[in-house]
Design a protein around this motif. Structure first.
Motif, short mmCIF file in Angstrom:
data_model
loop_
_atom_site.label_atom_id
_atom_site.label_comp_id
_atom_site.label_asym_id
_atom_site.label_seq_id
_atom_site.Cartn_x
_atom_site.Cartn_y
_atom_site.Cartn_z
N TRP A 95 7.25 -37.91 -78.54
CA TRP A 95 6.07 -37.72 -79.62
C TRP A 95 5.40 -38.91 -80.18
N ALA A 96 6.39 -39.81 -80.48
CA ALA A 96 5.77 -41.10 -80.87
C ALA A 96 5.51 -42.19 -80.25
N PHE A 97 6.19 -42.21 -79.16
CA PHE A 97 5.90 -43.31 -78.08
C PHE A 97 5.45 -42.86 -76.98
N PRO A 98 4.51 -42.17 -76.87
CA PRO A 98 4.11 -41.55 -75.22
C PRO A 98 3.82 -42.46 -74.10
N GLY A 105 9.72 -48.81 -79.34
CA GLY A 105 10.07 -47.37 -79.78
C GLY A 105 11.29 -47.11 -78.77
N TRP A 106 11.40 -47.26 -77.48
CA TRP A 106 12.38 -46.76 -76.72
C TRP A 106 13.71 -47.55 -77.26
N GLY A 107 13.56 -48.74 -77.59
CA GLY A 107 14.67 -49.48 -78.00
C GLY A 107 15.30 -48.90 -79.37
N ALA A 108 14.45 -48.63 -80.41
CA ALA A 108 14.65 -48.10 -81.42
C ALA A 108 15.48 -46.60 -81.11
N ALA A 109 14.88 -45.74 -80.35
CA ALA A 109 15.46 -44.59 -80.05
C ALA A 109 17.08 -44.54 -79.45
N MET A 110 17.14 -45.75 -78.65
CA MET A 110 18.48 -46.02 -78.16
C MET A 110 19.28 -46.52 -79.25
N ILE A 111 19.01 -47.35 -80.25
CA ILE A 111 19.79 -47.65 -81.22
C ILE A 111 20.29 -46.49 -81.98
N SER A 161 9.51 -47.03 -85.58
CA SER A 161 11.08 -47.56 -85.01
C SER A 161 11.84 -47.85 -86.21
N LEU A 162 11.61 -48.49 -87.03
CA LEU A 162 12.50 -48.87 -88.27
C LEU A 162 12.82 -47.51 -88.79
N TRP A 163 11.95 -46.44 -88.83
CA TRP A 163 12.81 -45.34 -89.43
C TRP A 163 14.07 -44.96 -88.57
N LEU A 164 13.75 -44.86 -87.18
CA LEU A 164 14.91 -44.50 -86.23
C LEU A 164 16.05 -45.31 -86.50
#
Length: 270
Positions: free
Chosen positions: A118-121, A127-133, A195-198
């Motif tokens: 949704w956030a990083f289409p 964004g993907w790095g934050a999701a992985m974290i 990203s910071l939120w994730l």
């Protein structure tokens, strides 16, 4: 005349050949039947796992509303399967492992991918790095919970968690999505903020902070009916105004975490 040696490998003339019974390749454990009803907790866990997998598929197609609904269904099933297993006295090591693996998918991988789609289409690296974290923090929390430690055990006896539990973390990490659906015309947060939120929610899950648990809430017997009515009202509100309800619940939980964390910080400094 000496008697023939019974241990001799030389067969006696005229004697019938001796045969040994065939040795089983696998030793079969004795069969043990169990009531079918005792499989219900594991079936609920598998159903939650399927809900998480379907949520990922729907999010990949852009159906974020139903994807979030399936994560909520998985959270409800996760809250019920353990209690049902204890009620039926059907706890087992495989059930505990299955529950932990399902939690990793439903509250780690699935919410991380939903927010990423949704956030990083454009598949941005940040964004993907934050999701992985976030996903790594979730699996670290589950691993720590499985191993157990004295601090977490002591907090559990007080009806508290160590860090934010993974189902609550999953609900919390999708807060930007709730807000975007609640106010569709509002500008979306920048990529760095999302990203910071994730990452922040991931750190809350692996933190050492004592967080409240519903297990510690006690209700007077004479007010139990009011609580049941309030629960039904909450379900109706969730079905009628899902994004407003999820946003309000998430913000209220954040406020509780802030108050709890501030109180613990004051006690540690005092």
């Amino acid at each position: 005349m000496d008697a023939p040696d019974p241990q001799s490998a030389e067969p006696q003339e005229g004697a019938e050949p001796q045969t040994r019974p065939a040795r089983a390749r696998w030793a079969m454990a004795p069969r043990r039947d169990m009531p079918l009803v005792q499989l219900l907790p594991n079936l609920m866990t598998v159903a939650a796992l399927c809900a998480g997998l379907l949520a990922i598929r729907l999010a990949a197609r852009g159906d974020y509303a139903n994807a979030v609904a399936l994560i909520i269904v998985a959270a409800v099933l996760d809250g019920l399967d353990g209690r049902l297993a204890r009620f039926l006295k059907s706890e087992s090591p495989i059930g505990a492992e299955l529950d932990s693996l399902a939690d990793f998918l439903n509250f780690g991988v699935a919410p991380g991918l939903i927010i990423s789609f949704w956030a990083f289409p454009a598949a941005a690296d940040l964004g993907w790095g934050a999701a992985m974290i976030y996903v790594v923090c979730c699996v670290l929390r589950l691993a720590r919970f499985n191993v157990g430690n004295e601090v977490a055990a002591g907090l559990a006896r007080l009806g508290k968690f160590q860090g934010v539990p993974s189902p609550a973390g999953a609900m919390l990490v999708m807060l930007p999505l709730y807000v975007a659906f609640l106010w569709p015309d509002a500008p979306r947060l920048p990529e760095i903020a999302l990203s910071l939120w994730l990452v922040g929610v991931g750190f809350l899950m692996i933190s050492r902070m004592a967080t409240p648990s519903l297990k510690s809430v006690r209700v007077p017997t004479e007010r139990a009916s009011f609580v049941l009515v309030a629960g039904v009202a909450l379900v109706v509100i969730l079905l009628r105004y899902p994004w407003a309800a999820l946003t309000t619940i998430s913000l209220a939980y954040l406020a509780v975490l802030a108050v709890t964390g501030f109180a613990q910080l004051r006690r540690s400094r005092g």
